[in-house]
Design an enzyme around this catalytic site. Structure first.
Site, PDB file in Angstrom:
ATOM      1  N   GLU A   1       0.413  -1.282   0.089  1.00  0.00           N
ATOM      2  CA  GLU A   1       0.086  -0.218   0.106  1.00  0.00           C
ATOM      3  C   GLU A   1       0.568   1.504  -0.078  1.00  0.00           C
ATOM      4  O   GLU A   1       1.740   1.271   0.770  1.00  0.00           O
ATOM      5  CB  GLU A   1      -1.019  -0.287   1.367  1.00  0.00           C
ATOM      6  CG  GLU A   1      -2.275  -0.345   1.447  1.00  0.00           C
ATOM      7  CD  GLU A   1      -3.043  -0.848   2.095  1.00  0.00           C
ATOM      8  OE1 GLU A   1      -4.670  -0.884   2.380  1.00  0.00           O
ATOM      9  OE2 GLU A   1      -2.704  -0.089   3.244  1.00  0.00           O
ATOM     10  N   CYS A   2       0.384   2.196  -0.570  1.00  0.00           N
ATOM     11  CA  CYS A   2       1.621   3.554  -0.943  1.00  0.00           C
ATOM     12  C   CYS A   2       2.335   3.600  -0.853  1.00  0.00           C
ATOM     13  O   CYS A   2       3.564   2.646  -1.954  1.00  0.00           O
ATOM     14  CB  CYS A   2       0.609   3.994   0.292  1.00  0.00           C
ATOM     15  SG  CYS A   2       1.157   6.233  -0.127  1.00  0.00           S
ATOM     16  N   GLY A   3       3.729   3.640  -0.012  1.00  0.00           N
ATOM     17  CA  GLY A   3       5.080   2.621   0.670  1.00  0.00           C
ATOM     18  C   GLY A   3       5.394   1.917   0.327  1.00  0.00           C
ATOM     19  O   GLY A   3       6.337   1.374  -0.548  1.00  0.00           O
TER      20      GLY A   3
END
Length: 438
Positions: free
Chosen positions: A331-333
């Protein structure tokens, strides 16, 4: 035996930057020092503040989001923090009434949460640059939404005793009690970075800061009256199904300063469903534990640690081997680290895991912020094909190169089509948005 439901209150403000977090943490720690069982909650999809609440109270905090969460999940989470506690100190996000355009009670606004659970609002007023005019703002807040009740105000950024008297004079005209006043003091501000506060785990003197905040609150705020005004209309709710199905029975969860943005209710839901969560640190060059059957890389700040992650060969090789036989999601990073390369803020490009066909850059910054409603393109750890997911996106990184997105189709909160997003390659998947619930 029926659980005892604690009274609560919501710390809110007319706008961001008024001092909500300072007051919330100071209240939580000051009341804990009295021997009370204090619990925290955060309105909206913020994944940083709950960790500060946990540090201040000694107990886990939760997110409560009136847009992204359905009634059952909201009520279950509120019951969790309120059961057998002495008081709940919840913290709003942005301004008290700020949210999306939409159905009343479903706008993602802090006022929705106060109204739903009967928590009176403790209004923080930053009175810098004004005096009696602060009362007009407070009066507007009291009348804007008849669903909520404002218990009183705490003044922040007070310049002098004369300044305080002038502000209180205005508030006396509208009959709103002043429950405290905090003088200007830059030393109490918590350190910040591009996504908000520096994380609780990275604030080395956090305990000292919390104690200092509690000292100021005890000196400047009427704690006894605040306790007497707290209340709730919440009744015990049944436990809710996991907001997101566990990706496996034994989950390897990356956890360190580069990977820490995971919602507490997601982890609690996995554990309640019987999953075992084992943490590992990519920054310490640790691979996913080999006895796990799924790996989850949450968001965080990999852009600040890109060089160290690129040099973490045990982690990267272990992740690649893990992904050959078991699912990995970012997720994201985490999504950025699963990609080909990551460009840091200085423009240096670092090789990442190479498991997804995407390259990202923190040097080419653009704010991406808002709720996301996603429909899964096909079966993955996020659910079956066609599954609906509600989440949130908040990052400055940009995609510099990618193959066609193929994981989900995304709209914003208003239903505006944002196209396809995220990638899936074999057992590996990733996307920039954080899932709040399926």
């Amino acid at each position: 035996m029926t659980a005892r439901i604690a009274p609560g209150l919501l710390v809110a403000a007319p706008r961001s930057g008024s001092g909500k977090t300072t007051l919330t943490l100071g209240l939580q720690r000051a009341l804990r020092r009295r021997g009370l069982n204090v619990r925290g909650a955060k309105c909206g999809p913020d994944y940083i503040d709950p960790a500060f609440h946990a540090a201040a109270t000694g107990s886990p905090s939760v997110n409560l989001d009136s847009f992204a969460m359905d009634d059952a999940l909201l009520d279950s989470l509120a019951t969790t923090v309120s059961s057998n506690a002495d008081i709940v100190i919840a913290e709003g996000s942005m301004g008290l009434f700020d949210g999306i355009q939409g159905e009343a009670g479903r706008m993602g606004a802090s006022a929705d949460i106060a109204a739903r659970f009967g928590w009176p609002v403790l209004l923080v007023l930053d009175v810098s640059g004004q005096a009696q005019s602060a009362a007009a703002i407070a009066l507007g807040c009291t009348r804007y939404d008849p669903r909520i009740s404002i218990m009183g105000v705490v003044l922040n950024q007070v310049a002098s005793e004369r300044h305080r008297r002038l502000v209180e004079d205005g508030l006396s005209l509208i009959g709103l009690p002043v429950l405290g006043a905090l003088m200007r003091d830059k030393s109490i501000a918590l350190p910040e970075r591009h996504l908000g506060l520096v994380q609780a785990g990275e604030t080395g003197d956090l305990e000292q800061r919390l104690e200092s905040l509690a000292d100021r609150i005890e000196q400047s705020v009427d704690l006894d009256r605040i306790l007497s005004l707290a209340q709730t209309s919440l009744t015990p709710a049944q436990s809710h199904k996991p907001p997101l199905h566990p990706p496996g029975q034994r989950i390897a969860l990356a956890q360190d300063q580069a990977f820490s943005f995971v919602y507490p209710h997601i982890l609690a839901g996995w554990r309640a469903a019987g999953a075992d969560i084992k943490t590992f640190s990519p920054l310490a060059n640790e691979p996913p534990p080999p006895d796990c059957d799924a790996c989850w890389l949450p968001g965080g700040y990999p852009e600040l640690h890109a060089g160290k992650l690129a040099a973490a060969t045990r982690f990267l090789e272990g992740l690649q081997q893990f992904s050959e036989t078991r699912p990995v999601h970012g997720e994201c990073g985490g999504y950025m680290v699963l990609g080909q390369t990551l460009e840091d803020g200085e423009g240096q490009v670092h090789t990442m895991a190479g498991l997804l066909p995407v390259s990202t850059s923190y040097a080419k910054r653009k704010l991406h912020l808002g709720y996301r409603i996603a429909t899964a393109a096909e079966r993955s750890v996020l659910g079956d094909g066609g599954a609906r997911l509600v989440g949130h996106e908040f990052h400055y990184a940009s995609i510099t190169e990618q193959a066609p997105a193929n994981l989900v189709h995304v709209t914003d909160a208003t239903g505006a089509d944002l196209g396809s997003a995220g990638h899936r390659a074999g057992l590996v998947s990733g996307t920039f948005f954080h899932v709040l619930r399926a």
